[in-house]
Write an enzyme that holds these catalytic residues in place. Sequence first.
Site, mmCIF file in Angstrom:
data_model
loop_
_atom_site.group_PDB
_atom_site.id
_atom_site.type_symbol
_atom_site.label_atom_id
_atom_site.label_comp_id
_atom_site.label_asym_id
_atom_site.label_seq_id
_atom_site.Cartn_x
_atom_site.Cartn_y
_atom_site.Cartn_z
ATOM 1 C CG HIS A 210 -1.949 -1.034 1.237
ATOM 2 N ND1 HIS A 210 -3.020 -0.986 2.090
ATOM 3 C CD2 HIS A 210 -2.109 -2.162 0.498
ATOM 4 C CE1 HIS A 210 -3.796 -2.036 1.884
ATOM 5 N NE2 HIS A 210 -3.251 -2.768 0.918
ATOM 6 C CD GLU B 236 -2.112 4.094 3.153
ATOM 7 O OE1 GLU B 236 -1.774 3.445 2.131
ATOM 8 O OE2 GLU B 236 -3.273 4.128 3.582
ATOM 9 C CB CYS C 249 -6.507 -0.549 5.279
ATOM 10 S SG CYS C 249 -4.785 -1.111 5.208
ATOM 11 C CB CYS D 89 -1.956 1.579 6.269
ATOM 12 S SG CYS D 89 -1.603 0.741 4.700
#
Length: 150
Positions: free
Chosen positions: A57, A59, A87, A90
């Site tokens: 991801h 992040e 999410c 993260c």
Amino acid sequence: MELTVNSDEHFMREAIRQAEIAFEEGEIPVGAVVVCQKKIIAKAYNQTERLNDVTAHAEMIAITSAANHLGGKYLKDCSLYVSLEPCGMCAGALNWSQIDHLVYALSDEKRGYNKINPNMIHPKTTVKSGLLANDSKKLLDEFFAKLRSK
């Protein structure tokens, strides 16, 4: 309204630019930047398809890049700007990084950390949401409309 360099809006626009790169590469369009002392020290976008890695991801990549830049695992005195609410995975990483500030554009009603557990972020981290949310939403809506039309 004039956009000042080093403003939250300026840094969020950079995160959205990263999301646009993800979009162009067929990734879910989420982008992130880490800022320290008013300078971008890390930029990232989702790369789960490219890397065949569910943890890639924006992040997560930005956190790793920023930690490498700083030479340590903690992101104190740093801010993360991300185009979509993190999410749970993260948010957990942000908690461990002890980042000072989180600014996200669009809330994620299905998978955002607030839906799972709003206490996932480090208690000293300040959170701001909604900045340029329409820009992020437009990009995500376009991406998923394209997927559905295939």
